[in-house]
Design a protein around this motif. Structure first.
Motif, PDB file in Angstrom:
ATOM      1  N   ASP A   1      59.765 -18.306 -38.308  1.00  0.00           N
ATOM      2  CA  ASP A   1      61.907 -17.943 -37.728  1.00  0.00           C
ATOM      3  C   ASP A   1      61.388 -19.196 -36.461  1.00  0.00           C
ATOM      4  O   ASP A   1      62.949 -19.006 -36.654  1.00  0.00           O
ATOM      5  CB  ASP A   1      61.364 -16.198 -37.477  1.00  0.00           C
ATOM      6  N   HIS A   2      61.135 -18.848 -35.746  1.00  0.00           N
ATOM      7  CA  HIS A   2      61.816 -20.408 -34.312  1.00  0.00           C
ATOM      8  C   HIS A   2      62.063 -21.162 -34.818  1.00  0.00           C
ATOM      9  O   HIS A   2      62.511 -22.342 -34.877  1.00  0.00           O
ATOM     10  CB  HIS A   2      60.823 -20.263 -33.749  1.00  0.00           C
ATOM     11  N   LEU A   3      61.396 -22.401 -36.443  1.00  0.00           N
ATOM     12  CA  LEU A   3      61.427 -23.491 -36.707  1.00  0.00           C
ATOM     13  C   LEU A   3      63.172 -23.011 -37.547  1.00  0.00           C
ATOM     14  O   LEU A   3      63.661 -24.330 -37.599  1.00  0.00           O
ATOM     15  CB  LEU A   3      60.502 -23.517 -37.598  1.00  0.00           C
ATOM     16  N   ARG A   4      62.470 -21.938 -37.940  1.00  0.00           N
ATOM     17  CA  ARG A   4      64.282 -21.816 -39.171  1.00  0.00           C
ATOM     18  C   ARG A   4      65.576 -21.252 -37.678  1.00  0.00           C
ATOM     19  O   ARG A   4      66.593 -22.481 -37.650  1.00  0.00           O
ATOM     20  CB  ARG A   4      63.990 -20.491 -39.776  1.00  0.00           C
ATOM     21  N   GLU A   5      65.275 -21.257 -37.203  1.00  0.00           N
ATOM     22  CA  GLU A   5      66.732 -20.998 -35.925  1.00  0.00           C
ATOM     23  C   GLU A   5      66.886 -22.649 -35.230  1.00  0.00           C
ATOM     24  O   GLU A   5      67.889 -23.064 -35.199  1.00  0.00           O
ATOM     25  CB  GLU A   5      65.569 -19.886 -34.159  1.00  0.00           C
ATOM     26  N   LEU A   6      65.138 -23.226 -35.504  1.00  0.00           N
ATOM     27  CA  LEU A   6      65.950 -24.586 -34.948  1.00  0.00           C
ATOM     28  C   LEU A   6      66.646 -25.492 -35.419  1.00  0.00           C
ATOM     29  O   LEU A   6      67.540 -26.006 -35.573  1.00  0.00           O
ATOM     30  CB  LEU A   6      64.910 -25.424 -34.402  1.00  0.00           C
ATOM     31  N   LYS A   7      66.296 -25.143 -36.921  1.00  0.00           N
ATOM     32  CA  LYS A   7      66.973 -25.678 -38.358  1.00  0.00           C
ATOM     33  C   LYS A   7      68.749 -25.819 -38.430  1.00  0.00           C
ATOM     34  O   LYS A   7      68.986 -26.214 -38.041  1.00  0.00           O
ATOM     35  CB  LYS A   7      66.490 -25.928 -39.531  1.00  0.00           C
ATOM     36  N   ASP A   8      68.373 -23.677 -37.984  1.00  0.00           N
ATOM     37  CA  ASP A   8      69.808 -23.976 -38.025  1.00  0.00           C
ATOM     38  C   ASP A   8      71.112 -24.217 -36.747  1.00  0.00           C
ATOM     39  O   ASP A   8      72.272 -24.436 -37.068  1.00  0.00           O
ATOM     40  CB  ASP A   8      69.892 -22.747 -37.775  1.00  0.00           C
ATOM     41  N   THR A   9      70.747 -24.595 -36.273  1.00  0.00           N
ATOM     42  CA  THR A   9      70.617 -25.879 -34.735  1.00  0.00           C
ATOM     43  C   THR A   9      71.329 -26.933 -35.190  1.00  0.00           C
ATOM     44  O   THR A   9      72.736 -27.567 -34.665  1.00  0.00           O
ATOM     45  CB  THR A   9      70.183 -25.344 -33.368  1.00  0.00           C
ATOM     46  N   LEU A  10      70.713 -27.414 -36.283  1.00  0.00           N
ATOM     47  CA  LEU A  10      71.343 -28.773 -36.145  1.00  0.00           C
ATOM     48  C   LEU A  10      72.327 -28.960 -37.503  1.00  0.00           C
ATOM     49  O   LEU A  10      72.104 -28.647 -38.322  1.00  0.00           O
ATOM     50  CB  LEU A  10      70.220 -29.364 -36.319  1.00  0.00           C
ATOM     51  N   ARG A  11      73.377 -29.782 -37.351  1.00  0.00           N
ATOM     52  CA  ARG A  11      73.700 -30.568 -38.427  1.00  0.00           C
ATOM     53  C   ARG A  11      73.079 -31.140 -38.872  1.00  0.00           C
ATOM     54  O   ARG A  11      71.697 -31.350 -39.056  1.00  0.00           O
ATOM     55  CB  ARG A  11      75.227 -31.779 -37.650  1.00  0.00           C
ATOM     56  N   PRO A  12      72.841 -31.670 -40.334  1.00  0.00           N
ATOM     57  CA  PRO A  12      72.470 -32.017 -41.940  1.00  0.00           C
ATOM     58  C   PRO A  12      72.785 -33.542 -40.677  1.00  0.00           C
ATOM     59  O   PRO A  12      73.473 -34.085 -40.597  1.00  0.00           O
ATOM     60  CB  PRO A  12      72.955 -32.271 -42.727  1.00  0.00           C
ATOM     61  N   GLY A  13      70.923 -33.237 -40.956  1.00  0.00           N
ATOM     62  CA  GLY A  13      70.333 -34.887 -40.658  1.00  0.00           C
ATOM     63  C   GLY A  13      70.148 -35.229 -38.951  1.00  0.00           C
ATOM     64  O   GLY A  13      69.804 -36.256 -38.697  1.00  0.00           O
ATOM     65  N   GLY A  14      70.351 -33.885 -38.003  1.00  0.00           N
ATOM     66  CA  GLY A  14      70.036 -34.045 -37.278  1.00  0.00           C
ATOM     67  C   GLY A  14      68.502 -34.063 -36.935  1.00  0.00           C
ATOM     68  O   GLY A  14      67.922 -33.975 -38.238  1.00  0.00           O
TER      69      GLY A  14
END
Length: 325
Positions: A209-222
């Motif tokens: 869940d933490h990794l998904r939260e981190l991915k949600d913060t990033l723009r595509p290519g971030g």
């Protein structure tokens, strides 16, 4: 002195972050609630009592060095040092403030030297630092060219320490530390060019869940830079301590690097790579005059420093990078 008005104004002019303004001011107010932090009034008194000194120079691109002793009177320096000690313990640093050396528990500059070469060029990037403590790495990210850095950490004391330093570094600088956890960010924000999570994953009950939260913060290519405790071993192996680990209560998952890479891919990241593996030494984490509580030497088996006092493998820290698709 804790004033987020400039941040809110900056977010208003940052389209990627503007949706956060609907909830952020109330989240900050809740994070700095006196009902939650009984010592908050005392920490605010420290900030109010800091002497008015204008630094002759400010350096954050290399070591963090603010002014020199000649910028202040001996009385001001004595008062400044006394007030800063009231914010004990200082965990992340070090900081040089008018030649007062805040020798923090962690040599966070050493960690920065390990991870910085693996970050994409930070010039003009929007950066999120999750679990940032008092903001040492936030300033280093800004010094590396980031256009705005937002650090989040639930501890109000870290916010007070950050503002004690920002008073002299420059209140106008686009660097902020918010008293929040990652769950405070809007779902699917996809705003940041770079997100860092260092020393957080093993404190999360659900690492995926933490990794998904981190991915949600990033723009595509971030880019994500993830640093956490790991163990040696094969794909699929993971240590889940039943009790404490190095005297810490709130610890959950210590995967192998191969397992952690697999978790990152499973949560949707691409270009996953382990870029550094480093065993924490007694020189990097230790007790000082600015952090007088127990530290790493007290957490290890006194007869065998390859093990924690509970018999687990001693701290081994991995840094991984990954890209949001």
């Amino acid at each position: 002195m804790i004033d987020y008005t400039p941040l809110y104004a900056g977010i208003q002019h940052t389209p990627e972050l503007r949706p956060w303004l609907t909830t952020l001011p109330q989240q900050v107010a809740d994070g700095l609630s006196p009902a939650r932090w009984g010592d908050l009034a005392a920490w605010r008194q420290v900030l109010d009592a800091l002497p008015p000194i204008t630094p002759s120079s400010v350096e954050v691109a290399g070591e963090v060095r603010i002014g020199c002793a000649d910028d202040a009177t001996p009385e001001q320096l004595a008062e400044l040092e006394a007030q800063l000690h009231r914010l004990h313990p200082w965990r992340k640093g070090p900081w040089s403030l008018f030649d007062i050396f805040i020798d923090t528990e962690w040599r966070s500059d050493w960690k920065w030297d390990r991870v910085a070469p693996h970050l994409h060029d930070l010039n003009n990037r929007l950066v999120l630092d999750v679990g940032c403590g008092s903001g040492y790495h936030c300033w280093r990210q800004y010094g590396a060219g980031a256009r705005r850095v937002i650090g989040i950490d639930p501890s109000a004391k870290f916010v007070a320490q950050f503002y004690a330093l920002k008073k002299y570094i420059g209140m106008d600088k686009p660097v902020d530390v918010l008293p929040l956890g990652i769950e405070a960010l809007p779902a699917g924000l996809q705003a940041f060019d770079t997100t860092l999570s260092m020393g957080v994953l093993y404190h999360r009950r659900s690492p995926l869940d933490h990794l998904r939260e981190l991915k949600d913060t990033l723009r595509p290519g971030g880019q994500l830079l993830l640093e956490t405790l790991v163990i040696e071993g094969k794909l699929g192996e993971c240590l889940v301590p039943e009790g404490r680990y190095a005297k810490m209560r709130n610890v959950w998952f210590f995967p192998t690097t191969a397992t952690l890479e697999s978790w990152l891919r499973k949560t949707g990241f691409v270009e996953v790579k382990t870029v550094d593996l480093d065993r924490t030494t007694l020189e990097e984490q230790r007790r000082t005059d600015w952090m007088r509580f127990e530290s790493l030497v007290d957490f290890l088996d006194p007869e065998d420093h390859s093990k924690t006092i509970e018999g687990h493998p001693a701290p081994l820290r991995a840094t991984l990078t990954a890209t949001a698709p």
